[in-house]
Design a protein around this motif. Structure first.
Motif, PDB file in Angstrom:
ATOM      1  N   HIS A  74       5.871   4.355   1.228  1.00  0.00           N
ATOM      2  CA  HIS A  74       5.390   5.609   0.643  1.00  0.00           C
ATOM      3  C   HIS A  74       3.990   5.443   0.043  1.00  0.00           C
ATOM      4  O   HIS A  74       3.085   6.263   0.291  1.00  0.00           O
ATOM      5  N   ILE A  75       3.786   4.382  -0.713  1.00  0.00           N
ATOM      6  CA  ILE A  75       2.492   4.166  -1.371  1.00  0.00           C
ATOM      7  C   ILE A  75       1.405   3.840  -0.354  1.00  0.00           C
ATOM      8  O   ILE A  75       0.294   4.398  -0.402  1.00  0.00           O
ATOM      9  N   LEU A  76       1.689   2.952   0.591  1.00  0.00           N
ATOM     10  CA  LEU A  76       0.686   2.596   1.589  1.00  0.00           C
ATOM     11  C   LEU A  76       0.256   3.809   2.408  1.00  0.00           C
ATOM     12  O   LEU A  76      -0.937   4.033   2.653  1.00  0.00           O
ATOM     13  N   ALA A  77       1.235   4.606   2.849  1.00  0.00           N
ATOM     14  CA  ALA A  77       0.902   5.774   3.660  1.00  0.00           C
ATOM     15  C   ALA A  77       0.088   6.783   2.863  1.00  0.00           C
ATOM     16  O   ALA A  77      -0.880   7.365   3.377  1.00  0.00           O
ATOM     17  N   ALA A  78       0.462   7.000   1.604  1.00  0.00           N
ATOM     18  CA  ALA A  78      -0.285   7.960   0.786  1.00  0.00           C
ATOM     19  C   ALA A  78      -1.710   7.499   0.536  1.00  0.00           C
ATOM     20  O   ALA A  78      -2.659   8.301   0.559  1.00  0.00           O
ATOM     21  N   VAL A  79      -1.893   6.198   0.299  1.00  0.00           N
ATOM     22  CA  VAL A  79      -3.242   5.679   0.064  1.00  0.00           C
ATOM     23  C   VAL A  79      -4.098   5.798   1.313  1.00  0.00           C
ATOM     24  O   VAL A  79      -5.280   6.164   1.250  1.00  0.00           O
ATOM     25  N   VAL A  80      -3.531   5.492   2.478  1.00  0.00           N
ATOM     26  CA  VAL A  80      -4.281   5.643   3.723  1.00  0.00           C
ATOM     27  C   VAL A  80      -4.643   7.108   3.955  1.00  0.00           C
ATOM     28  O   VAL A  80      -5.770   7.437   4.376  1.00  0.00           O
ATOM     29  N   TRP A  81      -3.719   7.990   3.672  1.00  0.00           N
ATOM     30  CA  TRP A  81      -3.943   9.426   3.840  1.00  0.00           C
ATOM     31  C   TRP A  81      -5.112   9.906   2.976  1.00  0.00           C
ATOM     32  O   TRP A  81      -6.081  10.484   3.464  1.00  0.00           O
ATOM     33  N   ARG A 121      -5.168  11.844  13.677  1.00  0.00           N
ATOM     34  CA  ARG A 121      -3.994  11.097  14.134  1.00  0.00           C
ATOM     35  C   ARG A 121      -3.450  10.192  13.038  1.00  0.00           C
ATOM     36  O   ARG A 121      -2.237  10.081  12.840  1.00  0.00           O
ATOM     37  N   VAL A 122      -4.365   9.518  12.327  1.00  0.00           N
ATOM     38  CA  VAL A 122      -3.929   8.631  11.245  1.00  0.00           C
ATOM     39  C   VAL A 122      -3.229   9.423  10.150  1.00  0.00           C
ATOM     40  O   VAL A 122      -2.176   9.024   9.634  1.00  0.00           O
ATOM     41  N   ALA A 123      -3.795  10.580   9.784  1.00  0.00           N
ATOM     42  CA  ALA A 123      -3.224  11.376   8.702  1.00  0.00           C
ATOM     43  C   ALA A 123      -1.856  11.924   9.081  1.00  0.00           C
ATOM     44  O   ALA A 123      -0.966  12.035   8.219  1.00  0.00           O
ATOM     45  N   ALA A 169       3.791  11.618   7.616  1.00  0.00           N
ATOM     46  CA  ALA A 169       5.201  11.431   7.968  1.00  0.00           C
ATOM     47  C   ALA A 169       5.798  10.253   7.211  1.00  0.00           C
ATOM     48  O   ALA A 169       6.900  10.348   6.645  1.00  0.00           O
ATOM     49  N   PHE A 170       5.087   9.123   7.179  1.00  0.00           N
ATOM     50  CA  PHE A 170       5.601   7.952   6.470  1.00  0.00           C
ATOM     51  C   PHE A 170       5.648   8.193   4.962  1.00  0.00           C
ATOM     52  O   PHE A 170       6.549   7.693   4.278  1.00  0.00           O
ATOM     53  N   THR A 171       4.689   8.958   4.442  1.00  0.00           N
ATOM     54  CA  THR A 171       4.731   9.281   3.017  1.00  0.00           C
ATOM     55  C   THR A 171       5.983  10.072   2.679  1.00  0.00           C
ATOM     56  O   THR A 171       6.668   9.797   1.680  1.00  0.00           O
ATOM     57  N   ALA A 172       6.293  11.066   3.499  1.00  0.00           N
ATOM     58  CA  ALA A 172       7.476  11.885   3.246  1.00  0.00           C
ATOM     59  C   ALA A 172       8.760  11.072   3.375  1.00  0.00           C
ATOM     60  O   ALA A 172       9.640  11.122   2.506  1.00  0.00           O
ATOM     61  N   GLY A 197      14.837   0.500  11.303  1.00  0.00           N
ATOM     62  CA  GLY A 197      13.652   1.332  11.479  1.00  0.00           C
ATOM     63  C   GLY A 197      12.571   0.641  12.288  1.00  0.00           C
ATOM     64  O   GLY A 197      11.961   1.257  13.178  1.00  0.00           O
ATOM     65  N   LEU A 198      12.316  -0.643  11.996  1.00  0.00           N
ATOM     66  CA  LEU A 198      11.283  -1.372  12.741  1.00  0.00           C
ATOM     67  C   LEU A 198      11.669  -1.530  14.208  1.00  0.00           C
ATOM     68  O   LEU A 198      10.816  -1.397  15.100  1.00  0.00           O
ATOM     69  N   CYS A 199      12.944  -1.806  14.484  1.00  0.00           N
ATOM     70  CA  CYS A 199      13.379  -1.976  15.874  1.00  0.00           C
ATOM     71  C   CYS A 199      13.330  -0.660  16.633  1.00  0.00           C
ATOM     72  O   CYS A 199      12.945  -0.631  17.812  1.00  0.00           O
ATOM     73  N   VAL A 200      13.716   0.435  15.981  1.00  0.00           N
ATOM     74  CA  VAL A 200      13.623   1.743  16.638  1.00  0.00           C
ATOM     75  C   VAL A 200      12.167   2.087  16.931  1.00  0.00           C
ATOM     76  O   VAL A 200      11.837   2.595  18.016  1.00  0.00           O
ATOM     77  N   LEU A 201      11.270   1.805  15.987  1.00  0.00           N
ATOM     78  CA  LEU A 201       9.854   2.057  16.208  1.00  0.00           C
ATOM     79  C   LEU A 201       9.317   1.216  17.362  1.00  0.00           C
ATOM     80  O   LEU A 201       8.587   1.720  18.234  1.00  0.00           O
TER      81      LEU A 201
END
Length: 699
Positions: A192-199, A226-228, A233-236, A384-388
């Protein structure tokens, strides 16, 4: 534009800090940290968070958003790297201030009293908060020193990864680390934190792009879109998962102050998503119009009209993006206030005994073969990682199929089968009983290290990515495929895939973990067991990638060297198993002696079983790898022979035979005859006839 934006963000941070900071509760007779610590701690935290957003955003712009030529940073990208260095200096100063204020808050002493070096040293060595802040400060310091010297996108990418890692230590000591499902809660909050910071960081970088021309700016905006989208999605997902784990549902959200701040944060994120979507839809949709205006100008149109349209688009983007960034900044302020507010206690999630508090789930019953196979407890991180990974792999295969290219079905089956094995080992009975029994723990790690990586490697995921990813269009040769190629040739990749390193890591990491106090420390840590699973899986992947992989690597030894590598590591597992079976000291005693298990062997007896597993497990994987190596070796020799025959048939030249004939002639003291070439060889030799020289007959 940059200065007013930063001033506005700072004002928002101050206002949010003042509005959400809890009142001071001073009790008579008890020490108090003082007003300076009361206000300085949340303020330094918010300033540090905003500075970290700038670091990540400007490094993201240098490494990813701004198109580069052949992987070299342009003037604009280097300017963003220098801006990241300045932001990292602010991050470093704010983190050091937060370190002092946190020590003051925990010890209930004024900030001036904890500035003594011995007091700070004691705080750092004795508390997890102190260690986490020192880790953040170290990462910020490295960025301060290296960012101004960046010259390539690969180096900027590695520094961006370091900035992301530096954001994570405080997550390990926050509210999520104390929840019942601590590992999942910490991972969800970290995502959540990493995705929000990148966003937010990418948006800030776009807002401060001044020296980037219109075409590269439009390309950067497309990339950020694309990144946002992925970051939102990852933030949510990360935020929802973290809140659900800590609060035990949605009911507590409306009960007290903490829940209301969570709702406010969620509303801010939804507003930012809506504004961001509006911005990107309106601006990116006009990119084609901008190109048409440029073409019209080149054909005799009004240059002033085209420039005015570009300026209007940038102003529109900045107005909408400024509102979005302010909403996100206010959301970050609420996040800082949440870190200072205690989480509501969910009685249903409170562990019922000390054993459940250690494991994160109740003690399972005595294991049986069926329970080891079917008693599932989902490890959502690995699932989650394997599905991705499976989704990306299948997407690559589909893209090749649409393009008319063929991808071997066996590779697809192997890769997906390897992912399924990882899920079964981490989420099945082995994953449930792994923290309870060292023998199951050892079996789990042997499978992850020596069995699961084999089909993953044979699936050739890197080769698939190189074939499926499109080449970046001219004039900018910088895109995902180019980044992957550059990463494969970078010095970290050369170290991680060097035969000596992978062999030493494969054989030695077991000794470092199991025969030291590190085992108990990792088992007691919230993410320790998760780290061990990931470490052993990647260790095996790197080792077998060098041995039997087909993906491109900086350095791969010849087949005899690979056989030697495989044979060299076999005794190490046997020696480890014998050591575990013969020792009379409980390994990982800091965990297994504390864990109350009402059934099964004693920790020492179970340790002997674990040693037997380590001693005997390697035969089947070794046989499989040896067979694969033999097949690959034979196929390589066949290809070389066919290439040699093809060269002889087409050119009439056999370089190996000529070299051998010259070697025999030198041994006999005869002057070697001139080697035949494609232009000097006799007609009968060019047709593939047998050589007529005596050396050729003797060979």
């Amino acid at each position: 534009m940059t200065a007013p934006l930063l001033a506005l963000l700072a004002l928002i941070a101050v206002l949010v800090t003042v509005a959400t900071n809890p009142t001071v509760a001073t009790l008579p007779g008890l020490p108090d940290a003082g007003t300076l610590t009361h206000w300085g701690l949340p303020l330094s935290r918010v300033v540090g968070e905003i500075a970290s957003v700038g670091v990540v955003g400007w490094l993201l712009a240098a490494a990813v958003l701004i198109p580069s030529r052949d992987g070299r940073l342009g003037a604009a990208a280097r300017g963003h790297a220098r801006a990241a260095a300045l932001a990292a200096a602010v991050w470093l100063a704010a983190t050091l201030a937060e370190l002092v204020f946190t020590a003051s808050d925990i010890s209930a002493r004024p900030a001036g009293d904890v500035l003594d070096p011995s007091a700070l040293r004691s705080f750092v060595s004795a508390t997890s908060q102190g260690k986490a802040l020192v880790g953040v400060a170290a990462g910020a310091l490295v960025i301060v020193l290296i960012a101004p010297t960046l010259m390539s996108t690969v180096a900027a990418g590695w520094l961006l990864a370091l900035a992301g890692v530096a954001l994570l230590p405080p997550v390990f000591t926050g509210h999520a680390a104390g929840s019942s499902q601590h590992a999942l809660a910490v991972v969800a909050l970290g995502v959540h934190i990493l995705a929000a910071v990148v966003w937010l960081g990418g948006l800030l970088a776009l807002l401060t792009m001044r020296t980037v021309a219109d075409a590269p700016f439009t390309a950067a905006m497309r990339r950020y879109s694309r990144v946002a989208a992925g970051a939102a999605a990852f933030t949510a997902v990360g935020g929802i998962a973290s809140a659900a784990i800590r609060l035990g549902g949605f009911g507590p959200l409306f009960d007290d102050r903490y829940g209301l701040m969570v709702l406010g944060k969620a509303a801010g994120l939804l507003a930012a998503v809506a504004l961001g979507g509006l911005t990107r839809r309106r601006i990116i949709a006009t990119a084609a119009t901008a190109d048409a205006d440029s073409e019209a100008t080149a054909e005799g149109g009004s240059e002033a009209t085209a420039e005015g349209g570009q300026l209007a688009r940038r102003q529109l983007f900045r107005r909408l993006a400024l509102i979005e960034s302010c909403v996100l900044a206010a959301t970050f302020g609420l996040a800082a206030a949440l870190s200072r507010t205690s989480t509501p206690v969910n009685d249903a999630a409170v562990p019922k005994d000390a054993t459940e508090a250690l494991l994160g789930y109740p003690m399972p019953p005595a294991p049986t073969p069926w329970r080891l196979l079917a008693d599932w407890r989902p490890d959502w991180v690995f699932i989650g990682l394997c599905v991705l990974a499976a989704g990306l792999y299948i997407a690559g295969v589909i893209r090749l199929a649409r393009r008319g290219d063929r991808w071997p079905v066996g590779r697809t089956i192997g890769f997906l089968g390897g992912l399924l094995l990882v899920v079964v080992v981490t989420s099945g009975g082995l994953g449930r009983y792994g923290p309870v029994l060292l023998s199951v723990h050892m079996a789990q790690h042997m499978i992850l290290t020596m069995l699961a990586p084999i089909p993953l490697v044979l699936g050739a995921p890197i080769t698939l990515a190189l074939r499926a990813l499109r080449t970046a269009p001219a004039p900018y040769r910088s895109g995902p495929r180019e980044w992957l190629v550059a990463a494969l040739h970078s010095w970290p990749a050369r170290i991680l895939t060097h035969p000596l390193f992978v062999t030493a890591n494969f054989a030695g990491s077991l000794y470092v973990i199991y025969l030291s106090s590190l085992l108990g420390d990792l088992m007691n840590n919230h993410l320790g067991h998760l780290f061990m699973n990931a470490h052993f899986l990647m260790t095996g992947f790197y080792f077998f990638e060098v041995l039997i992989g087909v993906d491109p690597l900086p350095k791969r030894p010849p087949h005899p060297g690979r056989v030697l590598m495989l044979v060299a590591v076999i005794p190490f597992h046997a020696f480890l198993g014998l050591t575990m079976m013969s020792t009379t000291t409980v390994l990982g005693s800091g965990w297994y002696d504390v864990l109350v298990r009402p059934w099964g062997d004693s920790p020492l007896g179970d340790q002997g079983t674990a040693g037997g597993i380590a001693w005997s497990f390697g035969e089947v994987p070794t046989l499989i790898v040896m067979l694969v190596l033999a097949v690959q070796w034979a196929r390589t020799d066949e290809r070389r022979a066919r290439n040699r025959e093809r060269r002889v048939d087409t050119l009439g030249v056999d370089e190996q035979l000529d070299a051998y004939n010259a070697y025999l002639a030198r041994l006999n003291g005869v002057k070697p005859a001139p080697a035949a070439t494609a232009t000097t060889a006799p007609p009968q030799q060019r047709q593939g006839d047998t050589p007529t020289s005596t050396e050729g007959q003797s060979s």
